[in-house]
Each structure stands twice: as structure tokens, then as C-alpha cells.
Design a protein around this motif. Structure first.
Motif, PDB file in Angstrom:
ATOM      1  N   TRP A 140      -3.408  -8.463   2.681  1.00  0.00           N
ATOM      2  CA  TRP A 140      -2.679  -7.802   3.766  1.00  0.00           C
ATOM      3  C   TRP A 140      -1.549  -8.676   4.312  1.00  0.00           C
ATOM      4  O   TRP A 140      -0.646  -8.186   4.964  1.00  0.00           O
ATOM      5  CB  TRP A 140      -3.632  -7.454   4.902  1.00  0.00           C
ATOM      6  CG  TRP A 140      -4.353  -6.166   4.682  1.00  0.00           C
ATOM      7  CD1 TRP A 140      -4.147  -5.256   3.692  1.00  0.00           C
ATOM      8  CD2 TRP A 140      -5.412  -5.646   5.496  1.00  0.00           C
ATOM      9  NE1 TRP A 140      -4.998  -4.197   3.834  1.00  0.00           N
ATOM     10  CE2 TRP A 140      -5.790  -4.404   4.929  1.00  0.00           C
ATOM     11  CE3 TRP A 140      -6.058  -6.097   6.636  1.00  0.00           C
ATOM     12  CZ2 TRP A 140      -6.798  -3.617   5.478  1.00  0.00           C
ATOM     13  CZ3 TRP A 140      -7.064  -5.318   7.185  1.00  0.00           C
ATOM     14  CH2 TRP A 140      -7.432  -4.094   6.611  1.00  0.00           C
TER      15      TRP A 140
ATOM     16  N   ASP B 142       0.823  -1.202   0.000  1.00  0.00           N
ATOM     17  CA  ASP B 142       0.000   0.000   0.000  1.00  0.00           C
ATOM     18  C   ASP B 142       0.861   1.257   0.000  1.00  0.00           C
ATOM     19  O   ASP B 142       0.594   2.217  -0.721  1.00  0.00           O
ATOM     20  CB  ASP B 142      -0.906   0.019   1.231  1.00  0.00           C
ATOM     21  CG  ASP B 142      -2.151  -0.824   1.053  1.00  0.00           C
ATOM     22  OD1 ASP B 142      -2.379  -1.323  -0.064  1.00  0.00           O
ATOM     23  OD2 ASP B 142      -2.893  -0.989   2.034  1.00  0.00           O
TER      24      ASP B 142
ATOM     25  N   TYR C 126      -4.777  -9.057  -4.160  1.00  0.00           N
ATOM     26  CA  TYR C 126      -4.226  -8.205  -3.107  1.00  0.00           C
ATOM     27  C   TYR C 126      -4.469  -8.850  -1.741  1.00  0.00           C
ATOM     28  O   TYR C 126      -5.531  -9.411  -1.491  1.00  0.00           O
ATOM     29  CB  TYR C 126      -4.880  -6.825  -3.171  1.00  0.00           C
ATOM     30  CG  TYR C 126      -4.558  -5.963  -1.983  1.00  0.00           C
ATOM     31  CD1 TYR C 126      -3.366  -5.258  -1.915  1.00  0.00           C
ATOM     32  CD2 TYR C 126      -5.438  -5.891  -0.903  1.00  0.00           C
ATOM     33  CE1 TYR C 126      -3.066  -4.478  -0.816  1.00  0.00           C
ATOM     34  CE2 TYR C 126      -5.143  -5.119   0.200  1.00  0.00           C
ATOM     35  CZ  TYR C 126      -3.957  -4.403   0.233  1.00  0.00           C
ATOM     36  OH  TYR C 126      -3.656  -3.653   1.335  1.00  0.00           O
TER      37      TYR C 126
END
Length: 277
Positions: A93, A5, A91
Motif C-alpha cells: 500500500w 489497485d 504488493y
């Protein structure tokens, strides 16, 4: 801060976008001449940077991911995914660790040799240290990526010894809200796995401490053993959002802690609500 990010839209080369190298690139400014990227973090005056997971985690190859959304017959899903940018890449985390002793390959500078992400991560930590900033790494020992998304992958413990390394029910099936739940209590090798991965991150890469994801699912004794095994100045904290799924664990005062009798410092909803009001 999440590496991808943070570095994904910085004015760096395409090879460094979303990578360790992009994150540590100094001298970047926006259209108004204000410092962005690494220099922005330095300018905040903070003395600690907490990185979201950097150990190798579960994700799907972009080409496979894009094909699935392109070929789906569900038009509503396809439109929603396109609007949200979901069709571009898987995507993540990083809270789906698959290989705790590897550094996430997606954060490697594109075009560099596989494995060079280790040196690049080491350089990132050194860059923060040079500016007087400690580095905390978010580790996820409470579950592994083997049973994410309803899958049963054989990355490590499902093949090695499921009943030893995971908490299971009477039928030997996985329990827990994330597909599996790592069993630490009465499991010396699992406790060693927790300690060794933290030691490796400190000794190999210079990491200063750890935030233990869902630490409430790790028993008291293992967390105390972790603190005892690390240098006295190591930073260790976690979160107790969710207690263990095994009733035998939650009923044992030597193992369970959740928010009471905490063996490590923790951050959770009470603290968050105090800050937010």
C-alpha cells in the motif's frame, strides 16, 4: 484510492497498467459501456481525491520476491501464497516510505526513463484539477522503511544519525510498533523534513493537501508548525490511532495530543463508527 489497485485491471496498455498514466486515461468503458477508470471518478461528482502514498516506498524486486516463494521448503506457505496471489509481486500500500522527496517508481509507465514518474504524477494531479478535483496525498512521517520486516537498512537516518532522527530507548535501540519511530519533538531538522516534503509536493506537483498517517505519533508543536508553514488553504488532516511510544512524549502536554487537544483535523475510530453504525 490506491494508484496500483485502481489502474491494475483497466483496459489500458500493459505499460500503463497500475500506473499514474493508466489512472488518468480517459474514455475507458466496461463491457456494458459504462465509464470506468478516470471518467468513473469524475462521474461520482466528488471534489477531492485522496491518494494513498506516492512517495518512494520499500518493496522488493519482483524476480527476488518470486524466487523466495518458489524456493521455500514450506509447502503450506507456498500453497497459501500462491492461492492469495502473494507469489506474483511484493504488493504494498505504500506505508513504508524510504525516500520522502522521490515519487514512487513502481507507478511509472513501463519503458519510460527513470525519473519520469515525476512528470507523470504531475500530469495526474493536473488532470484531476482540470475536472475541478483537489488532490490529497497520504504522507507517512511517523516511521520510515529502514526497519521494516525486522531489517536494519541504511537508506538514510540509520546511517546519518539514528539517535537524532528516531525515538530510541536508554540503550539507543529503536522503539515503536513499526520498527522505528521518527522523533520530531526538540528536533528542528526533523520538523523541517516534515515541512519541506509537504512544500515540495505542493510546489513541484500541485498537490492540495495531506493526510498525515498516524498523526498521533507526531507532536503538537510540529503539526502546528506544519500548518503555519503551508498556505492557508492547504488541507491537512490525520489519524490518531496510535500515540507515541516514548513515555516522555506522552507525558508532556506540549507534545502529546492523541485525540484530545488536537492541533489538526483528524479522522479516527469514533468518526468511522458514527458513519458505519
Amino acid at each position: 484510492v490506491h494508484v496500483q489497485d485502481f489502474a491494475h485491471t483497466l483496459p489500458v496498455s500493459p505499460e500503463e497498467r497500475g500506473t499514474f498514466a493508466g489512472m488518468m486515461r480517459p474514455g475507458l468503458t466496461n463491457s456494458r459501456g459504462a465509464a470506468i477508470g478516470f471518467d468513473y471518478l469524475v462521474g461520482l461528482g466528488v471534489n477531492v481525491v485522496h491518494l494513498m502514498p506516492v512517495q518512494e516506498f520499500l518493496h522488493y524486486p519482483d524476480a527476488e520476491w518470486q524466487r523466495v516463494f518458489r524456493d521455500t521448503t514450506d509447502a503450506e506457505l507456498r500453497q497459501f501464497a500462491r492461492e492469495q496471489g502473494i507469489t506474483d509481486e511484493n504488493y504494498d500500500w505504500g506505508y513504508r516510505t524510504t525516500h520522502a522527496f522521490a515519487i514512487e517508481s513502481r507507478f511509472r509507465t513501463r519503458g519510460t526513463e527513470p525519473g519520469s514518474e515525476r512528470d507523470q504524477f504531475r500530469d495526474l494531479v493536473a488532470a484531476f484539477h482540470a475536472r475541478g478535483m483537489a488532490v490529497i496525498v497520504d504522507i507517512v512521517p511517523n516511521h520510515t522503511g529502514e526497519n521494516m520486516d525486522g531489517r536494519f537498512d541504511l537508506f538514510n537516518w540509520n546511517a546519518l544519525d539514528k539517535l537524532y532522527y528516531y525515538r530510541t530507548d536508554d540503550a539507543g535501540q529503536h522503539i515503536g510498533p513499526f520498527g522505528n519511530e521518527v522523533k520530531f519533538e526538540e528536533r528542528p531538522m526533523v520538523q523541517r523534513w516534515l515541512i519541506d516534503q509537504c512544500r515540495a509536493l505542493m510546489n513541484e506537483f500541485g498537490v492540495d493537501g495531506f493526510r498525515v498517517d498516524l498523526a498521533g505519533q507526531v507532536d503538537q508543536q510540529s503539526l502546528l508548525a506544519l500548518k503555519a508553514a503551508l498556505p492557508p488553504d492547504a488541507i491537512v488532516y490525520g489519524e490518531p490511532w496510535i500515540p507515541p511510544s516514548d513515555p516522555d512524549v506522552t507525558s508532556n502536554p506540549d507534545w502529546a495530543w492523541y485525540k484530545t487537544d488536537a492541533p489538526i483535523t483528524y479522522f479516527q475510530d469514533d468518526a468511522r463508527n458514527s458513519f458505519k453504525g
